[in-house]
Design an enzyme around this catalytic site. Structure first.
Site, short mmCIF file in Angstrom:
data_model
loop_
_atom_site.label_atom_id
_atom_site.label_comp_id
_atom_site.label_asym_id
_atom_site.label_seq_id
_atom_site.Cartn_x
_atom_site.Cartn_y
_atom_site.Cartn_z
N GLU B 67 -28.85 5.87 -14.39
CA GLU B 67 -28.48 6.69 -15.62
C GLU B 67 -29.69 6.78 -16.50
OE1 GLU B 67 -26.29 4.62 -14.51
OE2 GLU B 67 -24.94 5.86 -13.80
N HIS B 136 -13.80 4.01 -17.37
CA HIS B 136 -14.13 5.32 -17.12
C HIS B 136 -13.22 6.31 -17.61
CE1 HIS B 136 -15.45 2.87 -13.46
NE2 HIS B 136 -16.09 3.84 -13.12
#
Lengths: 320, 334, 358
Positions: B67, B136
């Protein structure tokens, strides 16, 4: 390019190295006298790396730089007075006084910017390489970083992306033996940082960073590979910084002797000896004078400029 | 009565996002998408779908799990003249990329004195309700809203998912687009044309006289549902969707609170230091203050990580019934 | 070869002065660039000061324990090396203020506090209303949480001497009686699957007036003056008497049904806006719900038409080959004879029938 035997390049190397040296000394002095604000990360002793590297590039090529980036900036063709004006917090500085030493960029000459975050420029360099490749261009991106950056996750991710996508990037590590105070031998298990290249499936090479010709040859080869679409290379240039990491550095982590030893191997003095036959004493002095005069002129012009203004600060946040 | 009859069809939110990407890429070679599993896999939430077959692997670019690296690459590509859209698989993973978002993308234009800009978009699925648990399921919009130099957008309808994304891609600044996971399968009318919305423009979804509800993301449809229920009880609520968090279009909110005298601000994110605190302070500082007949109310997620068990997950964030109850309570008490 | 000052260096961002700790070299000693000449103590650390150039330490100025401001000389060197910055800063350049301005000492707090006024908690809207109406909040009993005065705690606005609602209607209908008006009846056929007749009639009448703009008018200044919009006032029976909120251009409104429901509800709740009470160019009254078959509505001046809607009911009707059942409704169209004649009224009703059948 023959930087030793060919007077043209030899002169350019010498003038540029001296310009960086004098610029850094001037900055050091201005700071010590309380005339410059903030903190500075000086690259005195490391001049050969950016000069050797940037001579292998053209103006269309990109570089990303570090917090110790004055040398990269000058070698890539930045205007000294705008650099000095930025450090003196003037409106005419590269960043209008808003960026300071660690954020100077000159997008027109391909300098995508110094970076206050260690390894911050590495993924950005990969991204610039991606843009070049997607557009079918032939430019190269040189990503400058220090030994400390090799410990950052961003370094790993940026190098890996460049490797898997065969991006036209040359990763140039200025290994000056210390992160801030952390010696390289205690931060890494490998003997040479260029060994890390193998882990990414790219070539890696270690050169004497205080020899502009060695740096130039390695970066030149890597740039040629990159332009040919063969992907990135890691070039480790061994060098040394004379001054502390920043202005608050007491140099407790290294000895005076060590600093002295490296000062004796001054890259500029060494280069002058090597080109003595090519240029001659008068020409060499002329190079020194030119560098000094350019830096003095930059200071004079910058100092006379208006201070950076606080008006329109909030309008400067978003691009229109 | 609409001035021009735009051809609209019913699409899901995910399809609307896909359509925006396709139209933007067809119109501009500089636009490309990078992210994890966006290519052949079609995207973790099926958003990119078949785009890779239409635009190829170079422009719908699968990346390793990096990322920080890919957001940094987007910054670099944007600086070098492209218009990247980087998809981060869950908004929670922006934590891995924070340096490139906050220290690089957001600040480069300012730090360089305007000499360069970073025209990139970061899209991420956000929010809870899928049982994915604490790492998440977060709503992190307040983090980004707090960084000068970023723009933050939360589309709540399929039409907005398309038009706000097109606007984000057009914008010369880094824009964070947070798409609520539970909205991906929601359907709604979406215009065929590729007309970008204007960033920094709120949408008044409903006008009432008794209170002003401000809601973001998945709370918008919940607030509208609650407003229907309230209408049956004789309480008429306005529902305003800011759509862009920064820069915030406060005027419609302030104007509506002047009319109603009551505000209920609804967000999924945890209460403390959430974005509705910003809107509450903005209302309090505005001319609406003198018209308030009730304290400004906030209805937010609990200050807890999102729990796993479904009943706990539901209890941790506002549901439609909660909105209706709080609103009715506000009107009756004040 | 003059003397170059060796100044107290700024060694950190916040440093403004330093203390000379000790000299490593004495006056007259040769120094090399980079060699340590002395140590100074700063706010943070003790630092070594290096000679900037090769040369000789000519004279020492600062003695151990002496405090020297940043930028001021602590010694002088003679050197053949030139001073890189010589002459660039003629007048001592004003040092960039590196430290923030010293914060002025806070004013001592006045020890004598005035008598604290009684704090009254009231919502801002109540404060504003109280101020506007000249009400002292201390006289209001709070009923809100934490003893906060709510808006509804203020006394209701003094009721203006109101005419009885009948008086308003009386005035208007008396004016109506002076208008030459007549009524035309027609038994309308309604679509079998229809519903929400009020909305249907409002829409149909508006559409019909759109087709007959000469009747969407008023008699004024000795002439027929046409309106540029169609405003259908809907007569609503409420606790406060007969109210007639206006729906503007209802034939163009995609959400007419919802708006009709909304306006009726608000009329009954007394929540109509001022804007909604004007702009009518015709009126629809529906007494069908109360069982009335047909009636004659009086005009509301200055409107030139009014539609009275009776009961919608199933009736036995002749159909080809026999008898059938159809939905019928008797409507009465009242018309201002100065604006239209019988045939005009009949044509308007024909359009209404047409539009209802769509």
């Amino acid at each position: 390019m023959d930087l030793i035997g060919d007077p043209g390049p030899a002169r350019e190397v010498l003038v540029t190295m001296w310009t960086i040296r004098r610029f850094e000394e001037a900055v050091d002095d201005l700071f010590a006298r309380g005339l410059m604000h903030g903190t500075m990360h000086l690259s005195i002793g490391q001049e050969a790396v950016p000069v050797g590297a940037c001579l292998a590039l053209s103006e269309q090529d990109y570089i990303t730089s570090t917090h110790r980036g004055h040398g990269h900036c000058i070698a890539k063709g930045a205007r000294l007075d705008e650099m000095m004006a930025e450090l003196l917090a003037k409106e005419t500085g590269y960043c209008r006084g808003r960026g300071g030493s660690m954020h100077i960029a000159d997008v027109a000459t391909g300098n995508l910017g110094a970076n206050g975050i260690v390894a911050g420029g590495v993924p950005i360099a990969a991204g610039a390489g991606l843009a070049v490749k997607m557009r079918g261009g032939r430019q190269v991106v040189v990503s400058f970083f220090g030994d400390g950056a090799v410990g950052e996750g961003a370094w790993h991710e940026g190098v890996n992306l460049a490797a898997v996508w065969d991006l036209p990037v040359v990763f140039v590590c200025e290994n000056n033996h210390y992160g801030m105070s952390m010696p390289v031998r205690r931060a890494f298990r490998v003997e040479e940082l260029s060994e890390r290249a193998a882990a990414y499936g790219i070539p890696g090479v270690t050169v004497d960073g205080n020899d502009p010709q060695a740096v130039h040859d390695a970066v030149g080869d890597a740039a040629a590979r990159a332009r040919a679409g063969e992907g990135p290379t890691l070039v480790e240039a061994i060098t040394y910084r004379w001054k502390g990491h920043s202005k608050s550095d007491k140099n407790l982590y290294r000895t005076r002797e060590e600093i002295e030893q490296w000062r004796e191997r001054d890259p500029i003095a060494r280069f002058e000896q090597r080109v003595a036959h090519t240029l001659g004493e008068q020409e060499i002095q002329a190079c020194r004078d030119e560098a000094r005069d350019r830096v003095r002129e930059a200071i004079r012009v910058a100092n006379a400029a208006p201070d950076a203004s606080a008006e329109s600060l909030t309008e400067a946040v978003y691009a229109r | 009565m609409t001035a021009v009859a735009e051809q609209t069809r019913t699409l899901t939110y995910a399809e609307a996002v896909r359509e925006a990407l396709a139209q933007a890429m067809a119109a501009d070679d500089r636009v490309f998408l990078l992210g994890e599993d966006v290519g052949t896999y079609g995207g973790a939430f099926g958003v990119t779908g078949d785009l890779v077959h239409r635009f190829g692997e170079e422009r719908i670019r699968d990346t390793p799990i990096s990322e920080l690296g890919i957001v940094g690459a987007a910054v670099g590509a944007a600086l070098a003249g492209m218009r990247p859209v980087v998809e981060i698989q869950f908004s929670d993973f922006t934590a891995q990329a924070m340096d490139q978002i906050v220290n690089q993308a957001a600040k480069i234009h300012f730090m360089l004195g305007g000499a360069a800009n970073v025209p990139m978009v970061l899209r991420a699925p956000t929010g809870s309700g899928t049982g994915a648990a604490a790492q998440h399921s977060q709503s992190l919009e307040a983090w980004f809203a707090h960084v000068p130099g970023l723009k933050v957008v939360m589309p709540a309808t399929p039409a907005d998912a398309k038009s706000l994304l097109l606007a984000a891609i057009d914008d010369p600044n880094p824009v964070i687009v947070l798409e609520h996971k539970l909205l991906y399968k929601q359907s709604g009318p979406v215009p065929e044309t590729a007309t970008p919305a204007r960033l920094g423009e709120a949408a008044v979804r409903r006008t009432g006289i008794d209170l002003t509800i401000v809601a973001t993301g998945v709370m918008v449809p919940r607030a509208l549902e609650a407003a229907q229920q309230l209408a049956a009880e004789g309480i008429e609520a306005s529902v305003i969707d800011p759509r862009t968090l920064t820069p915030l279009d406060a005027t419609p909110i302030v104007d509506d609170v002047i009319r109603t005298g009551r505000a209920l601000l609804v967000q999924e994110a945890p209460r403390t230091a959430g974005f509705m605190a910003e809107i509450a302070a903005t209302i309090g500082e505005s001319p609406a203050f003198g018209h308030l007949r009730a304290p400004i109310g906030r209805l937010c997620g609990l200050d807890v990580p999102i729990p796993y068990a479904p009943q706990l997950e539901r209890a941790a964030v506002p549901q439609t019934a909660d909105i209706a109850r709080e609103a009715a309570d506000l009107v009756r008490r004040w | 070869m003059g003397e170059t000052p060796l100044v107290m260096p700024k060694m950190s961002m916040t440093m403004t002065e330093g203390t000379l700790v000790t000299w490593h070299k004495s006056a007259g000693a040769a120094v090399r660039a980079g060699e340590v000449v002395c140590e100074v103590a700063t706010d943070k650390v003790d630092m070594e000061v290096e000679a900037p150039v090769d040369g000789t330490l000519a004279r020492v100025v600062a003695q151990p324990d002496e405090v020297v401001a940043v930028g001021e000389p602590i010694a002088y060197l003679t050197t053949t090396s030139e001073d890189l910055l010589a002459g660039l800063f003629e007048a001592p350049a004003p040092p960039q203020p590196a430290t923030p301005e010293p914060v002025p000492a806070p004013e001592p707090v006045a020890p004598v506090a005035p008598v604290a006024p009684v704090r009254i908690a009231a919502v801002p809207a109540a404060r504003r209303a109280a101020a506007e109406r000249g009400i002292d909040l201390a006289t209001i009993t709070p009923t809100g949480p934490s003893g906060t005065i709510r808006l509804t705690d203020l006394p209701p606005l003094p009721v203006r001497p109101r005419r009885s609602p009948r008086a308003v209607i009386a005035r208007r209908m008396s004016a109506s009686a002076r208008i030459p008006q007549f009524v035309v009846y027609r038994d309308l056929e309604l679509p079998a699957d229809g519903a929400d007749w009020t909305t249907a009639f409002v829409r149909a009448l508006a559409g019909a007036l759109r087709r007959h703009p000469e009747l969407n008018a008023e008699w004024a200044d000795d002439d027929v003056r046409r309106h540029d919009h169609v405003g259908v006032a809907l007569a609503v029976d409420t606790d406060r008497g007969l109210l007639a909120p206006v729906l503007r251009d209802p034939d163009l409104d995609d959400e007419l049904a919802r708006h009709v429901r909304d306006v009726v509800r608000r009329a009954r709740a007394g929540r109509l806006t001022l804007a909604e009470m004007s702009g009518g160019t015709t009126t629809v009254s529906n007494l069908g719900g109360l069982g009335v078959d047909a009636f004659h509505a009086l005009l509301s001046p200055p409107q030139a038409t009014a539609l009275a809607v009776g009961r919608v009911q199933e009736k036995v009707v002749p159909v080809p080959g026999g008898i059938g059942v159809a939905l019928r409704c008797t409507v009465g169209l009242t018309i201002d004879h100065r604006v239209g004649d019988g045939a005009d009224a009949a044509r308007l009703l024909a359009s209404v029938q047409e539009l209802l059948a769509l």
